[in-house]
Design an enzyme around this catalytic site. Structure first.
Site, PDB file in Angstrom:
ATOM      1  N   LYS A 431       0.865  -1.195   0.000  1.00 31.69           N
ATOM      2  CA  LYS A 431       0.000   0.000   0.000  1.00 31.69           C
ATOM      3  C   LYS A 431       0.886   1.224   0.000  1.00 31.69           C
ATOM      4  CE  LYS A 431      -3.489   2.499   2.726  1.00 31.69           C
ATOM      5  NZ  LYS A 431      -4.532   2.418   3.745  1.00 31.69           N
ATOM      6  N   GLN A 784      -8.739  35.460  15.258  1.00 34.68           N
ATOM      7  CA  GLN A 784      -7.489  36.024  15.767  1.00 34.68           C
ATOM      8  C   GLN A 784      -7.525  37.537  15.740  1.00 34.68           C
ATOM      9  OE1 GLN A 784      -5.361  32.899  12.957  1.00 34.68           O
ATOM     10  NE2 GLN A 784      -3.853  34.236  13.873  1.00 34.68           N
ATOM     11  N   GLU A 819      -7.521  35.071  10.791  1.00 33.75           N
ATOM     12  CA  GLU A 819      -7.227  36.496  10.927  1.00 33.75           C
ATOM     13  C   GLU A 819      -8.238  37.306  10.121  1.00 33.75           C
ATOM     14  OE1 GLU A 819      -3.086  37.558  10.422  1.00 33.75           O
ATOM     15  OE2 GLU A 819      -3.606  39.675  10.183  1.00 33.75           O
ATOM     16  N   ARG A 897       7.035  39.937   3.126  1.00 35.83           N
ATOM     17  CA  ARG A 897       7.844  39.146   4.063  1.00 35.83           C
ATOM     18  C   ARG A 897       8.679  38.111   3.303  1.00 35.83           C
ATOM     19  NH1 ARG A 897       8.444  38.146   9.690  1.00 35.83           N
ATOM     20  NH2 ARG A 897       7.119  39.892  10.210  1.00 35.83           N
ATOM     21  N   GLU A1288       6.168  31.702  14.946  1.00 37.41           N
ATOM     22  CA  GLU A1288       6.398  31.340  13.544  1.00 37.41           C
ATOM     23  C   GLU A1288       7.779  30.758  13.236  1.00 37.41           C
ATOM     24  OE1 GLU A1288       3.935  34.441  10.967  1.00 37.41           O
ATOM     25  OE2 GLU A1288       5.115  35.394  12.541  1.00 37.41           O
TER      26      GLU A1288
HETATM   27  C1  LIG Z   1     -11.686   7.939   8.003  1.00 38.18           C
HETATM   28  C2  LIG Z   1     -11.846   6.764   7.090  1.00 38.18           C
HETATM   29  C3  LIG Z   1     -10.742   6.057   6.698  1.00 38.18           C
HETATM   30  C4  LIG Z   1     -10.863   4.981   5.841  1.00 38.18           C
HETATM   31  N1  LIG Z   1      -9.740   4.323   5.479  1.00 38.18           N
HETATM   32  C5  LIG Z   1      -9.835   3.271   4.650  1.00 38.18           C
HETATM   33  C6  LIG Z   1      -8.664   2.567   4.278  1.00 38.18           C
HETATM   34  O1  LIG Z   1      -7.557   2.875   4.723  1.00 38.18           O
HETATM   35  N2  LIG Z   1      -8.799   1.539   3.422  1.00 38.18           N
HETATM   36  C7  LIG Z   1     -10.002   1.175   2.918  1.00 38.18           C
HETATM   37  O2  LIG Z   1     -10.061   0.224   2.160  1.00 38.18           O
HETATM   38  N3  LIG Z   1     -11.139   1.818   3.267  1.00 38.18           N
HETATM   39  C8  LIG Z   1     -11.081   2.847   4.106  1.00 38.18           C
HETATM   40  N4  LIG Z   1     -12.210   3.526   4.455  1.00 38.18           N
HETATM   41  C9  LIG Z   1     -13.505   3.123   3.863  1.00 38.18           C
HETATM   42  C10 LIG Z   1     -14.461   2.314   4.797  1.00 38.18           C
HETATM   43  O3  LIG Z   1     -14.327   2.656   6.094  1.00 38.18           O
HETATM   44  C11 LIG Z   1     -14.250   0.875   4.744  1.00 38.18           C
HETATM   45  O4  LIG Z   1     -14.474   0.463   3.456  1.00 38.18           O
HETATM   46  C12 LIG Z   1     -15.125   0.077   5.737  1.00 38.18           C
HETATM   47  O5  LIG Z   1     -14.651  -1.214   5.796  1.00 38.18           O
HETATM   48  C13 LIG Z   1     -16.601   0.053   5.457  1.00 38.18           C
HETATM   49  O6  LIG Z   1     -17.239  -0.730   6.445  1.00 38.18           O
HETATM   50  P1  LIG Z   1     -18.555  -0.263   7.201  1.00 38.18           P
HETATM   51  O7  LIG Z   1     -19.011  -1.384   8.016  1.00 38.18           O
HETATM   52  O8  LIG Z   1     -18.331   0.983   7.934  1.00 38.18           O
HETATM   53  O9  LIG Z   1     -19.503   0.004   5.976  1.00 38.18           O
HETATM   54  P2  LIG Z   1     -20.895   0.708   5.927  1.00 38.18           P
HETATM   55  O10 LIG Z   1     -20.718   2.165   5.691  1.00 38.18           O
HETATM   56  O11 LIG Z   1     -21.734   0.334   7.076  1.00 38.18           O
HETATM   57  O12 LIG Z   1     -21.450   0.016   4.613  1.00 38.18           O
HETATM   58  C14 LIG Z   1     -20.764   0.166   3.398  1.00 38.18           C
HETATM   59  C15 LIG Z   1     -21.530  -0.503   2.248  1.00 38.18           C
HETATM   60  O13 LIG Z   1     -21.517  -1.901   2.399  1.00 38.18           O
HETATM   61  C16 LIG Z   1     -22.839  -2.434   2.322  1.00 38.18           C
HETATM   62  N5  LIG Z   1     -22.885  -3.592   3.179  1.00 38.18           N
HETATM   63  C17 LIG Z   1     -22.430  -3.695   4.447  1.00 38.18           C
HETATM   64  N6  LIG Z   1     -22.589  -4.955   4.904  1.00 38.18           N
HETATM   65  C18 LIG Z   1     -23.170  -5.644   3.912  1.00 38.18           C
HETATM   66  C19 LIG Z   1     -23.566  -6.995   3.776  1.00 38.18           C
HETATM   67  N7  LIG Z   1     -23.409  -7.868   4.745  1.00 38.18           N
HETATM   68  N8  LIG Z   1     -24.130  -7.371   2.620  1.00 38.18           N
HETATM   69  C20 LIG Z   1     -24.312  -6.503   1.606  1.00 38.18           C
HETATM   70  N9  LIG Z   1     -23.930  -5.208   1.687  1.00 38.18           N
HETATM   71  C21 LIG Z   1     -23.365  -4.787   2.820  1.00 38.18           C
HETATM   72  C22 LIG Z   1     -23.708  -1.278   2.764  1.00 38.18           C
HETATM   73  O14 LIG Z   1     -25.019  -1.378   2.277  1.00 38.18           O
HETATM   74  C23 LIG Z   1     -22.968  -0.087   2.174  1.00 38.18           C
HETATM   75  O15 LIG Z   1     -23.310   0.092   0.851  1.00 38.18           O
HETATM   76  C24 LIG Z   1     -12.128   4.606   5.344  1.00 38.18           C
HETATM   77  C25 LIG Z   1     -13.248   5.328   5.744  1.00 38.18           C
HETATM   78  C26 LIG Z   1     -13.123   6.380   6.623  1.00 38.18           C
HETATM   79  C27 LIG Z   1     -14.336   7.135   7.029  1.00 38.18           C
END
Ligand SMILES: Cc1cc2nc3c(=O)[nH]c(=O)nc-3n(C[C@H](O)[C@H](O)[C@H](O)COP(=O)(O)OP(=O)(O)OC[C@H]3O[C@@H](n4cnc5c(N)ncnc54)[C@H](O)[C@@H]3O)c2cc1C
Ligand code: FES
Ligand code: FES
Length: 1356
Positions: A431, A784, A819, A897, A1288
């Site tokens: 990655k 500020q 600011e 500056r 700064e």
């Molecule tokens: C701050 C942040 C950082 C992130 N970093 C990464 C990263 O580094 N790498 C990465 O790959 N992703 C990243 N993500 C994306 C995301 O968080 C991941 O993909 C996460 O695994 C989604 O899981 P969830 O349970 O929160 O999904 P949800 O938001 O709850 O659902 C996501 C989707 O999956 C569907 N779904 C969930 N479960 C099922 C099921 N059993 N059957 C059918 N559909 C289903 C839902 O309907 C929806 O469409 C990040 C997100 C955030 C907010």
């Protein structure tokens, strides 16, 4: 369940709450803040900053244990918390009732500055302690903080404070006795004692919990509510305004719901759906949470595979992988190790704790980190529907298109089956992202190869790939897999792989996301790493002898290419001097630290809102340049809950500006950037206002837009205001000196570029405005510059200044961004407040704040430099351009500056430097820590580095040759007096042991082909004073009360830098009292008028001196009283004040200060624009991965001249925080606007508008060894208490990081046989680093016909 209360409930800080009805769309954060628990902050709303971290605990009935996890309240749906116990920062401790040990540790380590991030850090640490069965290791602590951002401290003090809880910490936060408790005994975070009560299970603990009935004032360890242990989860169907929240508890129930509502959105962690709803404005009427379906939360290990229920969280997956690798051994778990390693860099813990395996799979993101591994490992997905039952799909066949999958509307993913590996089978994850910690990938990959070994020759029996970031979906690489099958693992096969992979991964130059050459280079670089890795593993497993390396064309120096990134916990030392016998000079804790760690510190949006307050949202231009044809607010006004729309016609005087009047409150005829305010909508709630603001129809005739400096130069588009712009300085005879150098062939010439930088103060902009009778306005703002608000509101509304009061108590960070731009927003909010006579609140969402409020200026510098054979710089001819944006704002002063600082810290006898402010169709850029100084200085270091490389000398040697000597004169005429420049340099270089470390780096570089180390030392010289001379004035009020306490009010704003603490220390020293007796409540224009903004690092100097003046007046008045009381009684200030009162002596004084001796005119004459200079020096060493561009900052040594420090702890905080912020600017943070170089972004639109895409440093980015020295015995005769400014100057220390990276890149280029006289633009992101290293893998993707060195595209 029978006898169970059917109402949906949750506990908050030990108090039972019945879930409110109709809130299916509400987040936990909104709910908590609605309860008055404002310690939980809204920093971004997208899970990217951790300011909203709380702990959620639930009872796992199957395991019979309470589970605790940190979550982001901003993404957690309220109804997802049914049956849980939520602990917020208020649930731990309070200033009055006593701090929790976690809070104490942070406060005492000086780990909070502005304090806005602080509750989030406290809760992440607290949740780690509660969730662990044993004491955490230092690394676990660092990892637990991976989802928390801090923009002020530089993280070192936070890590240091929390390190005391680690099992291997030398200085435990607990008593020695306690820390020696058995490792297997859970530690109670409240007491530090081994837990004997089964985590709150004992009668005593229950009694404690029962005593808590107020969530706001709970101070004792909250236990897990017994009711929740007894409670059996039941199916839920809870309605909201749009959506209904369903929670089935059986698989049949889930499938039935999906059949009945094929469009239903499944929500597990909501980390994907929550972001869609907020940013893509998606609406989902039916939400189904599959989190309580037992089959979906199971983890089972079968004979040859691991089966993961789809709702299993990523944290559970990570822990499972960790456990199984130990129990099953390395042969079977190569895939699990790869998943575990990948998850280490997947989001932050708060996201991993809730997000699910199924959510990640079904989101089908083209940059998912796990999907490539599922494909490579040959995983299968188990899918089920009510009507058709279960089926299985291979992961490689599941992803059909951009975010689309093989799932039918009535189906759900139930499980993922991951095959275990066999002997001779290896899986590897890859990655590369902009930032290692908590960042989505640029390219991500999974690779698996299975070998047959015959006669010591490994042959590919099976090979599979999964790639993310290379297409619109996760892809396998069938051509490469087919080409490699059956081939021996040799150099020839590698060549075949590198030639075939690009055919599987084609990419067009204008691909969305950009970075085409980099992404293609990365894919092939990962292939090379995998190739090396397999060789290493085959040999390590004894399947082949080390002859495999020569057959593979590898030597020892290649092998580290396959190393995974791991680093130990960072360390650091701080060397300071404490003065004796005075409150000044003590490392006093920040005055607000205790209320910051408890979450009690109030920021503008935390203040209790007056009855009837309405909420506002801006209507913003969507085009970069256009004529407004029509504005139609009808649809917005028809929305229930909307109270009004206001635009240019409603502003009595629409023309405003901080320096020149070139802006409008609301655009009347033309919009000149995306995000230009066109009007403002006012409604009952912020959500309604935002929704309605999107309904205001604005028709534009689009006009040509100028988006970068090059376009502005071509179009002759500059801000030109006589007296303000187009300044320059000339000194000596540049033409003659340059001609001589040119004749001798000793000239470097080129163009240098540096990008902008987002302030990313953790607290977004907030304005609250009230309009009273008599048209008097009171405003509370995160600013500020309160006086600027007063002035601009008064001007826009045509009411006198004496009717407008602007107050501010504290900011959650400012850095220059609050600011001027805060004032414009405040005026926008004042318009409806004035017309409606209603209190108005305008709070910007993070992404709006970033998109419209301007940033640090990107600069272009065209330079020519002449030098002597010894490397002495003899002549500098420089033309500077900044991208000012659509209005002048402070751009001219910022350019000034930059002009002043374009000599860096070097004496140059002949200088010509001029600057122009480019007028472009971007939001107006503005002040940011350093105010143009960093841009001027980094350019100086860029050409200095080139001179050194031309001469074949270490850059530190040539820098040293050119450093200013005491008594030398700058190009603008100011003499170096009491210069500490060489003292700082010599000490830093000696402490860092540069010579021997350079030799060690050279040895490392010789032994490693694909990892290189670089080292650089850079100096700092930074002028202190506002360059607009009239601004160097300050006032303060000091009131003494009869109990001997003192209230100070001054014109400066507390934004985390500790200004109030320092001023209190100065006041206490002058009056001879304790610092605790002095209080500074707020900054307000009705107390101290006409104050300059808190900026230019000058506030401690200015307000410290003004307070000193007031105290001296008081001391003079009190002298006779003291004489009468006698020496003993006079020691008691209460006695003195009381006696003075009865003697009818005024106990209040107004102090005043103006900076002396300043002389400056932009008329060609020389002068003294600065009161004095701050000096410093830093040495940094980095290691880069030349194949991926990843940078690891190994060590930084800083020596900074702070004079006689007023508060060494706060000054170290500013040095570390400034350095890390600067490091972000030079190595991480990149703004990307839609411009000719970024055609995949809509013109003029900021793509990097949020923590998801814009990456500031995390704790994982700070130097592994971070040593800071405040120069000893260096009193400054020209400022209060012999101190020096510190806000700064330390920012510039980060140049050492940029040039250490460049040094490493040059080592890589030398290794590749390439020229090292290169121009590298700032920031040195992985893309720039990788591509600048060059080499055969990347050369394939870069056509070097026109430019031999790859220069990544930069919004400039
Ligand atoms: C701050 C942040 C950082 C992130 N970093 C990464 C990263 O580094 N790498 C990465 O790959 N992703 C990243 N993500 C994306 C995301 O968080 C991941 O993909 C996460 O695994 C989604 O899981 P969830 O349970 O929160 O999904 P949800 O938001 O709850 O659902 C996501 C989707 O999956 C569907 N779904 C969930 N479960 C099922 C099921 N059993 N059957 C059918 N559909 C289903 C839902 O309907 C929806 O469409 C990040 C997100 C955030 C907010
Ligand atoms: S506000 Fe929740 S993570 Fe930023
Ligand atoms: S103290 Fe961390 S953001 Fe300010």
């Amino acid at each position: 369940m029978e006898g169970q209360d059917a109402s949906p409930i949750l506990y908050v800080n030990g108090k039972r709450h019945v879930m409110p009805e109709g809130k299916a769309e509400q987040t936990l954060l909104a709910y908590l803040r609605g309860l008055g628990l404002s310690g939980t902050k809204l920093g971004c709303g997208e899970g990217g900053c951790g300011a909203c971290t709380v702990m959620v605990s639930n009872y796992d009935r199957a395991k019979g244990e309470v589970q605790h996890r940190a979550v982001n309240a901003c993404l957690t749906p309220l109804y997802a918390c049914e049956g849980t116990h939520v602990i917020t920062v208020e649930g731990l401790g309070t200033k009055r009732g006593g701090l929790h040990p976690v809070q104490t540790a942070l406060a005492h380590a000086h780990g909070s500055q502005c304090g806005f991030c602080t509750p989030g850090f406290v809760m992440s640490m607290y949740a780690l302690l509660r969730s662990k069965k044993t004491k955490p290791t230092e690394l676990e602590i660092e990892e637990a903080l991976g989802g928390n951002l801090c923009r002020c401290t530089g993280y070192r003090p936070i890590l240091e404070g929390f390190r005391t809880f680690a099992r291997n910490a030398p200085d435990s936060a607990y008593s020695g006795e306690t820390i020696n408790g058995s490792d297997s005994t859970p530690i109670c975070p409240s007491t530090g004692q081994p837990c004997t009560n089964g985590c709150g299970d004992t009668p005593a603990a229950k009694a404690l919990g029962a005593a808590e009935d107020d969530p706001v004032t709970a101070v004792r360890e909250p236990i897990f509510p017994p009711e929740l242990k007894r409670r059996v989860p039941t199916p839920l169907a809870l309605p909201g305004a749009i959506a209904t929240w369903h929670r089935p508890t059986t698989l049949a129930g889930l499938l039935a719901l999906k059949k009945a509502h094929p469009d239903a959105r499944l929500v597990c962690g909501n980390t994907e759906v929550g972001v869609e709803v907020k940013f893509k404005n998606m609406k989902y009427p039916v939400i189904v949470a599959p989190t309580h379906v037992p089959e979906l939360t199971e983890v089972t290990i079968a004979e040859d595979s691991l089966v993961l229920g789809a709702s299993v969280t990523l944290t559970t997956l990570l822990n499972t992988c960790e456990t199984l690798t130990l129990t099953l051994g390395p042969v079977r778990t190569s895939g699990l190790v790869a998943i575990k390693e990948q998850l280490r860099w997947f989001a932050g813990p708060q996201v991993r704790n809730v997000s699910s395996v199924g959510g990640n799979v079904c989101t089908a993101s083209p940059i998912s980190d796990l999907n490539p591994l599922w494909i490579a490992c040959g995983a299968t997905f188990e899918i089920e529907s009510l009507d058709r039952g279960a089926r299985r799909v291979a992961a490689r066949d599941f992803f059909k298109g951009y975010r689309s999958t093989d799932l039918k509307p009535d189906e759900v993913l139930t499980a993922v089956a991951l095959p275990l590996t066999e002997k001779g089978e290896y899986v590897r994850e890859f990655k590369q992202s902009h930032r290692r910690e908590d960042d989505i990938a640029i390219v991500t990959a999974g690779m698996r190869a299975k070998f047959d070994v015959v006669d010591n020759v490994p042959t590919v029996a099976e090979i599979a790939f999964g790639f993310g970031g290379m297409s619109f979906k996760t892809v396998s690489c069938p051509k490469t897999s087919a080409a490699l099958a059956g081939k021996p693992w040799t150099d020839e096969t590698l060549k075949l792989a590198l030639a075939t992979l690009p055919k599987d991964l084609p990419m067009s130059p204008d691909v969305p996301g950009g970075m085409c050459e980099f992404r293609r280079s990365l894919a092939n670089s990962f292939m090379f790493k995998f190739y090396v890795d397999c060789c290493r593993r085959l040999e390590a497993d004894g399947l082949v002898t080390d002859a495999v390396y020569s057959a593979a064309g590898l030597d020892e120096a290649d092998l580290s290419a396959a190393d995974r990134f791991h680093r130990p916990f960072p360390r650091g030392a701080q060397y300071t001097q404490v003065r004796d016998g005075s409150t000044v000079g003590q490392p006093t804790m920040h005055q607000s630290a205790e209320v910051q760690v408890t979450g009690e510190a109030e920021y503008a949006d935390d203040i209790a809102k007056p009855a009837g307050m309405l909420h506002a949202a801006l209507v913003l231009s969507t085009v970069p340049h256009g004529k407004i044809l029509d504005i139609d607010p009808a649809a917005a006004l028809a929305t229930p809950g909307v109270h009004g729309f206001f635009s240019a016609k409603d502003v009595p005087n629409n023309v405003i500006g901080p320096a020149v009047l070139d802006e409008e409150v609301f655009a009347s005829e033309y919009v000149t950037c995306v995000g230009h305010p066109v009007g403002i909508v006012v409604a009952d709630t912020q959500d309604i206002a935002l929704e309605a603001s999107r309904l205001v129809r604005v028709k534009y005739e689009e006009l040509p837009a100028i988006l970068n400096i090059d376009e502005a130069i071509a179009a002759d588009s500059y801000h030109t205001w006589p007296g303000f712009t187009d300044h320059g300085i000339e000194d000596g005879d540049v033409d003659a000196a340059m001609a001589e150098c040119e004749a001798a062939g000793r000239v470097v010439e080129g163009d240098a570029r540096c990008g902008g930088q987002e302030h990313f103060y953790l607290e977004p902009m907030v304005s609250l405005v009230w309009c009273g009778d008599n048209d008097d306005l009171i405003t509370i703002s995160s600013t500020q510059a309160p006086q600027k608000h007063q002035k601009l509101i008064s001007s826009a509304l045509k009411i006198p200044c004496n009717r407008v009061v602007c107050k501010t108590k504290r900011l959650g960070g400012g850095f220059g961004g609050k600011e001027t731009r805060a004032a414009f927003l405040n005026v926008c909010a004042a318009i409806p407040a004035f017309h409606m006579r209603k209190p108005i609140s305008l709070v910007l969402d993070r992404h709006v704040d970033m998109a419209i409020t301007g940033q640090r200026h990107a600069f272009l510098g065209k330079y020519k430099v002449g030098y002597s054979p010894e490397g002495k710089i003899l002549a500098l001819d420089m033309m500077l351009y900044n991208n000012a944006g659509n209005s002048l704002d402070l751009s001219a002063a910022i350019m000034d500056r930059a002009i002043f600082h374009s000599d860096g810290a070097y004496k140059i006898p002949n200088v010509r430097v001029h600057g122009r402010c480019c007028k472009t169709n971007l939001p107006s850029n503005t002040a940011f820590r350093g105010f143009g100084g960093p841009q001027g200085v980094i350019f100086a270091e860029m050409w200095m580095d080139r001179v050194a490389r031309k001469l074949g000398q270490p850059a530190e040697k040539i820098r040293h040759v050119n450093l200013y000597e005491e008594g030398e004169t700058c190009h603008f005429g100011q003499v170096m007096e009491s210069s500490q420049l060489r003292a700082c340099w010599d000490e830093a270089v000696a402490k860092a042991d540069v010579d021997s470390r350079r030799a060690a780096a050279d040895a490392f570089n010789a032994a490693n082909k694909h990892r290189k180390r670089g080292i650089a030392a850079t100096p700092v010289k930074f002028g202190i004073s506002f360059t607009a001379l009239f601004m160097n004035q300050a006032g303060a009020l000091v009131h003494c009360y009869l109990d001997g306490t003192v209230l100070v009010t001054h014109g400066g704003v507390e934004m985390g830098q500790g200004l109030h603490t320092k001023v209190a220390q100065i006041c206490a020293a002058e009056l001879g009292i304790e610092t605790d007796s002095v209080y500074i409540a707020e900054t307000s224009t009705d107390k101290v008028p006409n104050a300059s903004p808190t900026a230019a690092s000058a506030s401690s100097d200015l307000y410290g001196a003004a307070v000193t003046d007031a105290c001296r007046q008081l001391n003079e008045r009190l002298a006779p009283v003291k004489a009468q009381l006698g020496p003993e009684k006079s020691k008691d200030f209460k006695e003195v004040c009381t006696a003075a009162y009865f003697a009818r002596i005024d106990l209040s004084a107004h102090g005043w200060y103006t900076t002396p001796d300043l002389v400056w005119q932009w008329d060609g004459t020389k002068g003294r624009p600065f009161n004095y200079f701050c000096f410093g020096a830093a040495v940094s060493e980095v290691e880069i991965d030349t194949l991926s561009g990843d940078v690891n900052l190994l060590r930084t040594d800083i020596v900074m001249d702070c004079g006689d420090s007023i508060n060494p702890a706060l000054d170290v905080g500013q040095v570390e925080g400034g350095f890390v912020q600067g490091m972000g600017w030079v190595a991480l943070e990149e703004l990307k606007y839609g411009d000719p170089d970024h055609k995949w972004i809509r013109p003029g639109t900021l793509f990097t508008a949020g923590p998801g895409t814009y990456k500031i440093p995390t704790a994982n980015d700070i130097p592994l060894e971070f040593n800071v020295t405040l120069l000893h015995n260096a009193p400054n005769p020209r400022a209060v208490a012999s101190s020096k400014a510190v806000g700064e100057p330390p920012f510039l220390l980060a140049n050492s990081v940029f040039f250490a990276i460049k040094d490493a890149v040059c080592a890589a280029r030398a290794g590749n046989g390439l020229d090292t006289d290169i121009t590298m633009d700032s920031p040195a992101t992985p893309e720039r680093v990788r591509m600048a290293c060059g080499g055969p893998i990347s050369d394939v993707f870069y056509d070097s016909t026109n430019a031999p060195v790859y220069r990544a595209k930069l919004t400039c």
